[in-house]
Design an enzyme around this catalytic site. Structure first.
Site, PDB file in Angstrom:
ATOM      1  N   LYS A 149       0.844  -1.197   0.000  1.00  0.00           N
ATOM      2  CA  LYS A 149       0.000   0.000   0.000  1.00  0.00           C
ATOM      3  C   LYS A 149       0.881   1.249   0.000  1.00  0.00           C
ATOM      4  O   LYS A 149       1.895   1.288   0.707  1.00  0.00           O
ATOM      5  CB  LYS A 149      -0.886  -0.036   1.253  1.00  0.00           C
ATOM      6  CG  LYS A 149      -1.965   1.044   1.315  1.00  0.00           C
ATOM      7  CD  LYS A 149      -2.816   0.848   2.582  1.00  0.00           C
ATOM      8  CE  LYS A 149      -4.004   1.789   2.639  1.00  0.00           C
ATOM      9  NZ  LYS A 149      -4.847   1.528   3.828  1.00  0.00           N
ATOM     10  N   SER A 226      -9.489   1.445   2.747  1.00  0.00           N
ATOM     11  CA  SER A 226      -8.605   2.192   1.879  1.00  0.00           C
ATOM     12  C   SER A 226      -7.469   1.362   1.298  1.00  0.00           C
ATOM     13  O   SER A 226      -6.756   1.845   0.449  1.00  0.00           O
ATOM     14  CB  SER A 226      -7.997   3.353   2.674  1.00  0.00           C
ATOM     15  OG  SER A 226      -7.184   2.853   3.728  1.00  0.00           O
ATOM     16  N   SER A 250      -9.952  -0.590   7.066  1.00  0.00           N
ATOM     17  CA  SER A 250      -9.348  -0.495   5.727  1.00  0.00           C
ATOM     18  C   SER A 250      -8.755  -1.787   5.195  1.00  0.00           C
ATOM     19  O   SER A 250      -8.384  -1.855   4.020  1.00  0.00           O
ATOM     20  CB  SER A 250      -8.282   0.604   5.713  1.00  0.00           C
ATOM     21  OG  SER A 250      -8.900   1.880   5.659  1.00  0.00           O
TER      22      SER A 250
END
Lengths: 507, 507
Positions: A149, A226, A250
């Site tokens: 990420k 996310s 997330s």
């Protein structure tokens, strides 16, 4: 055999309508009814109306020319037409169509379109390599590919945080974050740097700058965020481990929406240095995988303490007020799943938890205050750098005074104690999200309503600092949903074992 | 409507045979004859036997599960079957099959298979980004994506030269090569670093470490090399400009095989600093594009001198002994193309050039001596680092003494003068390669024979230091072939103009 009368004219007319994006003509070319099919890389749509809605949303097909057409006549009223497509932008594609002569002319009963592969899917990845960072030789994770990420330092790369203007000013990291390094040391390679919602402040997975990654488990569904890039990369088979973060859901939400395993670790259990914060009181590191074995390996090489209190988890809990936040179909699937787990859940107790509205309000206040503390200065100095949704969220986050924050923090601390007491080291079972992945076309109101209920589910682990595992065990008509297990702090590895047992209840 | 009798059993049996890679059963499942079709991302194969050969070469289909099957019954003997595929390695695919009940059971008349997209095609790219290096704002090339052959310095990246062991020891470049910098300064972005044959010492494009990039213009055809990565990236639409090098044909051959525009520049016209050499006496920088306008822009921003002697090129030449090196179908297409150019070629003269065998022998001797000088030490110190083909070529290259090299160099220098005199500033027209792209399955002998004739065509420009443009103007049954224009030194930009006129002879 000659093509049937009128067929080739219809094929030409269809192509013309497609290039003109003449939606009315295209709707007429696809047979009415619930059995008409159209498939492409995003999945198979069944039913005239779903195909029509898809076409309304896409803003026209990519330019293309047809370099050859093969017609296989089945009878006077049916033929298969295979076209080789040459987009002027390069590459090659294929279209296969089953045509039928209907009452008012030739119509398409089924179409399968495949276009040229892209160099990279920019909605999923910021960059990929073969691989760009190679893991150590040997080790449990050799050959596994990690989608990192875009919040973690990767040596030689910048952190972009889903925000182009932030990336543009970001320095190149000289060392990888410990969470990245642990996977590399165990032999995994970094496959690439994957997308995130802006500053990770969303659970939808719709980045306004880079697009919405596909969710291969739900045609047209949002990926969840996310950690959307790592999640989609893993679900698409473009990586084996998604390294993400979970502040308010997330990891668990994209895992739930895409049918993946996802672990949010115990708060503080994995070193967060080299990681861009959102709200440090709740930020955790975690992983998304397609299978439990890979998740167990990623977790065990990344949790230096192991499970400090390695007691098997055999005691479970549900909280009806929590479960009630989920959609009716999710609740039904949840109840069915629990019933199916039989003996595993011999010790299952109904518990009371603090009011979820109070929890959520306190959670999001502290999160907002910390998020603004982390990023407010940068955001203030860069007006227009964020999309409207997250800009609005940060604007709202900027409004909390110290008194409000401290009051909310007191609620969080008290709730943590209450949750711990109520669960008494039981594993809380709940749906990982309130629904299956909503369609990307959903309106803002539905989005907000779904988000509000899901965050009330996910904030429990956030407040309690507890590990939470999403296991791909539930399924409703709209797609997969995770069964979430919230365990005592430090029980991360045990939680995965329990999840594994649940997927093989007789094993 | 119920599926016709026996169909679903046949679908199951086919899937079983596919997963077992039972070639005999799979051949029997596909209808005999020349009209049976099978298409996937690599292109459409027509005819039972081509499909059978493809299957023999691929070593089994990727593992997959079928998550749903839709059957559309056309009549008792025909049905369309659409399957949604879920590979255990992630992602989703679709298979569309037209089944027919034949004399001995159900057979497939047509199949269309599409699998999950990969994160990156490792045969084409070493790494890609969105983009990894951003061009300057403004400029003629804004929005164009460059595939940089893995021989050029790109700031922040290593040079790999198609050899993993070389890459592993390569330092990170602190600045981009001028040839890269010129494109960036004109606004183009670096899309990624693309593959090359090992040390660029081949025109086949088959790298043993990273695989053979696809050639979207010829199903199953080799891409041509050594600028194979940039060429395939451009042909696939994954980049707009391939930045490559051409020593003995490394831009012209892949351009010819893939239907692209390709320019080898005048020797010395583009700065070669920051570029790993192969044979400096012949090494040149050049570009591959899908259209002439992009090529003209890339060339004009990269040639700081422009055309020093900007005389329009209206005088042409052919050399029968050179043209005769091409396959009969290529010669016929070449003659047809010239006839079709009509008035453009009003001033076309037949010329005599030095014996091509003598030219080639001298060229390859000097090339070999210089290649060994450039890389011999490294190769000697890294036994086993190269694949067998290129290792053998370098072993052969290591055997030339100074006398042989100097004798060959004298032949080259004399030939350069002779070629210049014979052409007298005319543009030499010849096929860019002796054949269309050979199939990747060709044997070593055919490979060597094709290579030998193509290199005799391409070495002329190499020896003369002249620019050479491959224009995608010829087509034979097996695929595209380039029409090659060799112009006077310094005529690079004018050559592109002539090529443009040739593609619009009436314009």
């Amino acid at each position: 055999m000659h093509p049937p009368d009128g067929l080739l004219d219809a094929v030409d007319a269809y192509e013309h309508a497609l290039m003109a994006n003449d939606l009315e003509a295209l709707d007429a070319f696809f047979a009415e009814g619930d059995t008409t099919m159209r498939g492409d890389a995003a999945g198979l749509l069944v039913g005239h109306d779903r195909i029509s809605r898809f076409r309304q949303g896409r803003g026209g097909a990519p330019r293309r020319e047809i370099t050859s057409v093969e017609v296989r006549t089945i009878d006077d009223d049916h033929a298969l037409v295979v076209s080789v497509l040459a987009p002027p932008a390069g590459g090659r594609g294929q279209q296969t169509q089953l045509w039928r002569r209907g009452a008012s002319g030739w119509v398409i009963d089924a179409a399968h379109v495949s276009g040229p592969a892209r160099a990279i899917d920019p909605s999923v990845w910021r960059g990929v390599g073969t691989p760009p960072v190679v893991g150590e030789p040997g080790g449990a994770l050799v050959g596994r590919r990690v989608a990192v990420k875009d919040l973690f330092d990767v040596a030689g790369h910048e952190v972009g945080a889903g925000v182009p203007a932030f990336l543009a000013e970001s320095p190149r990291a000289t060392a990888s974050a410990p969470a990245v390094g642990a996977l590399l040391a165990a032999g995994a390679d970094v496959q690439g740097i994957a997308r995130t919602d802006e500053f990770a402040y969303s659970i939808a997975g719709r980045n306004p700058h880079y697009g919405t990654p596909p969710n291969p488990a739900v045609v047209g569904g949002i990926p969840g965020g996310s950690s959307n890039g790592p999640a989609s990369a893993v679900a698409l088979g473009q990586a084996d481990i998604g390294l993400g973060t979970d502040t308010g859901g997330s990891i668990r939400v994209p895992a739930s929406y895409q049918g993946l395993w996802g672990l949010r670790t115990t708060h503080g259990a994995v070193d967060r240095s080299g990681l861009l914060p959102l709200a440090p009181s709740f930020d955790t590191v975690g992983w998304l995988t397609r299978d439990s074995a890979t998740l167990a390996m990623a977790a065990s090489v990344s949790l230096p303490m192991g499970d400090p209190d390695a007691v098997q988890l055999r005691r479970f809990a549900v909280c009806d007020a929590v479960t009630a936040l989920a959609d009716a179909d999710v609740r039904a699937a949840f109840d069915d799943a629990l019933a199916g787990l039989g003996g595993l859940l011999d010790d299952l107790e109904r518990v009371e938890l603090p009011d979820v509205d109070v929890l959520f309000e306190a959670f999001r206040t502290v999160q907002a205050a910390e998020a603004w503390r982390a990023h407010g200065d940068w955001i203030s100095a860069h007006p227009g750098a964020l999309g409207a949704d997250i800009a609005g969220r940060f604007a709202w986050a900027s409004g909390f005074g110290t008194d409000e924050e401290e009051a909310a923090r007191a609620v969080v601390l008290a709730a943590r104690v209450e949750i711990e007491r109520a669960l008494d080291r039981r594993v809380l079972l709940l749906p990982a999200a309130s629904s299956a992945a909503p369609q990307a076309t959903m309106g803002a109101a539905e989005n907000e309503e779904t988000r509000a209920r899901t965050l009330r589910l996910t904030c429990i682990a956030g407040i309690a600092g507890m590990p939470a595992l999403s296991v791909p065990l539930l399924r409703v008509a709209k797609g997969p949903v995770g069964l979430c297990l919230v365990g005592p702090r430090g029980s991360d590895l045990r939680l995965i074992e329990v999840g594994e047992r649940m997927t093989h209840p007789r094993g």
